[in-house]
Design an enzyme around this catalytic site. Structure first.
Site, PDB file in Angstrom:
ATOM      1  N   GLU A 272      -5.025  37.434  23.043  1.00 42.60           N
ATOM      2  CA  GLU A 272      -5.976  38.244  22.474  1.00 42.60           C
ATOM      3  C   GLU A 272      -7.414  37.785  23.599  1.00 42.60           C
ATOM      4  O   GLU A 272      -8.205  37.293  23.171  1.00 42.60           O
ATOM      5  CB  GLU A 272      -6.560  37.630  21.228  1.00 42.60           C
ATOM      6  CG  GLU A 272      -5.582  37.586  20.070  1.00 42.60           C
ATOM      7  CD  GLU A 272      -6.069  36.527  18.971  1.00 42.60           C
ATOM      8  OE1 GLU A 272      -5.347  36.425  18.065  1.00 42.60           O
ATOM      9  OE2 GLU A 272      -7.001  35.707  19.112  1.00 42.60           O
ATOM     10  N   GLY A 274     -10.697  38.820  25.318  1.00 40.15           N
ATOM     11  CA  GLY A 274     -11.984  39.479  24.949  1.00 40.15           C
ATOM     12  C   GLY A 274     -12.764  39.634  26.262  1.00 40.15           C
ATOM     13  O   GLY A 274     -12.594  40.638  26.933  1.00 40.15           O
ATOM     14  N   ARG A 275     -13.255  38.483  26.807  1.00 41.04           N
ATOM     15  CA  ARG A 275     -13.990  38.770  27.876  1.00 41.04           C
ATOM     16  C   ARG A 275     -13.591  39.269  29.065  1.00 41.04           C
ATOM     17  O   ARG A 275     -14.115  40.106  29.789  1.00 41.04           O
ATOM     18  CB  ARG A 275     -14.687  37.000  28.323  1.00 41.04           C
ATOM     19  CG  ARG A 275     -15.227  36.933  29.560  1.00 41.04           C
ATOM     20  CD  ARG A 275     -15.464  35.393  29.713  1.00 41.04           C
ATOM     21  NE  ARG A 275     -15.599  34.565  28.414  1.00 41.04           N
ATOM     22  CZ  ARG A 275     -16.748  34.315  27.805  1.00 41.04           C
ATOM     23  NH1 ARG A 275     -17.943  34.158  28.534  1.00 41.04           N
ATOM     24  NH2 ARG A 275     -16.476  33.371  27.004  1.00 41.04           N
ATOM     25  N   ARG A 311     -26.731  34.471  26.452  1.00 37.79           N
ATOM     26  CA  ARG A 311     -25.970  33.268  26.989  1.00 37.79           C
ATOM     27  C   ARG A 311     -26.375  32.273  27.733  1.00 37.79           C
ATOM     28  O   ARG A 311     -26.347  31.294  27.755  1.00 37.79           O
ATOM     29  CB  ARG A 311     -24.817  34.103  27.917  1.00 37.79           C
ATOM     30  CG  ARG A 311     -23.604  34.812  26.878  1.00 37.79           C
ATOM     31  CD  ARG A 311     -22.376  35.503  27.751  1.00 37.79           C
ATOM     32  NE  ARG A 311     -21.499  34.260  28.082  1.00 37.79           N
ATOM     33  CZ  ARG A 311     -21.459  33.530  29.210  1.00 37.79           C
ATOM     34  NH1 ARG A 311     -22.062  33.805  30.114  1.00 37.79           N
ATOM     35  NH2 ARG A 311     -20.514  32.692  29.182  1.00 37.79           N
ATOM     36  N   CYS A 341     -41.399  34.378  23.893  1.00 38.89           N
ATOM     37  CA  CYS A 341     -42.091  33.162  23.862  1.00 38.89           C
ATOM     38  C   CYS A 341     -41.244  31.878  23.585  1.00 38.89           C
ATOM     39  O   CYS A 341     -41.647  30.903  22.604  1.00 38.89           O
ATOM     40  CB  CYS A 341     -43.073  33.408  22.747  1.00 38.89           C
ATOM     41  SG  CYS A 341     -44.802  33.904  23.296  1.00 38.89           S
TER      42      CYS A 341
END
Ligand SMILES: Cc1ncc(COP(=O)(O)O)c(C=O)c1O
Length: 419
Positions: A272, A274-275, A311, A341
């Site tokens: 599986e 993803g990335r 990230r 901020c």
């Protein structure tokens, strides 16, 4: 069939066409997410080709945009989902619900209800459970369909402790309890698979740990009877190089090591990723609005922030950056931050970048995974638009939000007196 002969193992930020990126920024404004769907297709095809006998599902959580899901489905991929919204969006993108796999992690009632209702009409749907409790809740809903058991292999891997799920008690059935849970699943449901996901962002040097976790999955599958299972799913976690000097994952070696680690199985191997499928297919374009000489560094302010890409703030992750307006200017060490901020809203400290000036367009690479997906409206900032590139053409696949979008739910609550 995608021709992989011209498809590099990695697409670095410098491989994109600077002029094209600048003109996209000009045409669609910034911040802007850019997704190259052809690269998504190539990545899926390359990964699947490395595992010819396996069943490769795309983990939708990395990027659940409709255009991306459509590209994966078009390339022949199935989809692994982690929430009811991902199931619904996969179906909207054209997935056959019978092919979907829903990984239930502490599933809210609404998610379980949705999955059970979906399975009533589509008995091919698989629910992956990681707690006995989830079985009780499924039984209460009269579900007796397909179940995969997520096991906790006790070994976590990946680029950061916060993604090393394999050793985290939150995920999966404790290893030694799996045979007993498997017996129950066989009695009350249809046991179709064993599953685990050890962690994320594994590159070639992390493969050994990753494979130690996988070998525990294969071992458990044999213990509960792999000849009676349809599949053994070893999750995702395959990484991409974020730093310019990092080597891409050696896919052939990865496939060999995974096969060897999982061992002989009568069941189909499932993965599986993803990335791996979407990371280098996407980037963010942002514009420099501030250049400030501070005593210790040059601060470059851009219009993307941790609300656009979290990230770096969340994991301390490195993302490549490039001044696409003036790539040939002398590199100068700069600290790049956004308009939020908090000191966490910094993409790079003292990073040499072709000396940025106000209005320059800065590209942030490898933003195709866990980019838009984790975006927020912090500071009441509408989320940026997303543009897809396909066959050389660009089109908006998610329009830029307006302040109206940000405040809609409040205004609706006011109007109905629900607030
Ligand atoms: C169950 C499961 N499968 C697949 C993935 C995809 O991981 P990656 O994007 O690292 O391939 C994850 C990520 O969290 C996951 O939890």
């Amino acid at each position: 069939m995608t021709d992989l002969a011209d498809s590099p193992l990695v697409r670095r930020l410098a491989d994109w066409d600077d002029d094209r990126l600048e003109s996209l920024a000009d045409e669609y404004d910034t911040p802007l997410y850019v997704m190259d769907l052809d690269r998504v297709t190539e990545n899926y095809a390359r990964f699947s080709a490395a595992f010819p006998d396996a069943h490769v599902m795309y983990a939708a959580k990395a990027h659940t945009g409709k255009a991306v899901l459509e590209a994966v489905l078009e390339a022949g991929g199935d989809i692994e989902c982690a929430a009811w919204g991902e199931l619904q969006r996969s179906i909207d993108a054209g997935a056959d619900p019978n092919t979907l796999q829903y990984t239930a992690v502490n599933p809210p009632d609404h998610d379980l209800d949705y999955a059970v209702d979906l399975a009533a009409e589509n008995p091919g749907l698989t629910i992956t459970i990681g707690a006995r409790d989830t079985l009780d809740r499924l039984a209460e809903r009269d579900y007796d369909g397909r179940i995969a058991i997520r096991i906790n292999p006790g070994i976590g891997t990946g680029h950061h402790e916060k993604v090393a799920t394999g050793a985290d008690a939150k995920f999966g059935i404790p290893y030694d309890e799996v045979p007993e849970v498997a017996d129950r699943v066989r009695r009350e449901f249809d046991l179709v698979g064993i599953h685990a996901h050890a962690g994320s962002g594994v590159l070639t040097d992390g493969l050994e740990d990753h494979c130690r976790a996988i070998s525990r999955v294969g071992e458990m599958a044999r213990r509960v009877g792999d000849d009676e299972l349809e599949f053994v799913d070893v999750g995702g976690g395959y990484g991409v190089p974020y730093r310019e000097d990092e080597e891409p994952l050696d896919l052939e070696k990865t496939a060999d090591m995974v096969r060897e680690a999982v061992g002989d199985l009568d069941a189909t191997l499932k993965l599986e990723p993803g990335r791996y499928i979407v990371a280098d297919a996407g980037l963010i374009l942002s514009t420099v609005n501030t250049v400030k000489e501070a005593p210790d560094t040059t601060v470059v302010g851009i219009d993307a922030s941790l609300a656009t890409l979290i990230r770096p703030a969340m994991f301390g992750s490195y993302h490549p950056m490039r001044n696409v307006s003036a790539p040939d200017r002398e590199p100068h060490p700069v600290t790049v931050g956004g308009p939020v901020c908090t000191s966490a809203d910094v993409f790079a400290h003292d990073r040499p970048i072709a000396r940025p000036e106000r209005e320059d367009v800065i590209a942030i690479g490898n933003a195709g995974s866990y980019g838009y997906e984790l975006a927020s409206q912090f500071h009441s900032q509408p989320r940026p638009a997303e543009v897809a590139i396909e066959d050389g053409d660009s089109r908006v696949v998610r329009r830029r939000e307006s302040l109206e979008d940000v405040t809609r739910v409040e205004r609706e609550a006011d109007a109905t007196g629900d607030r």
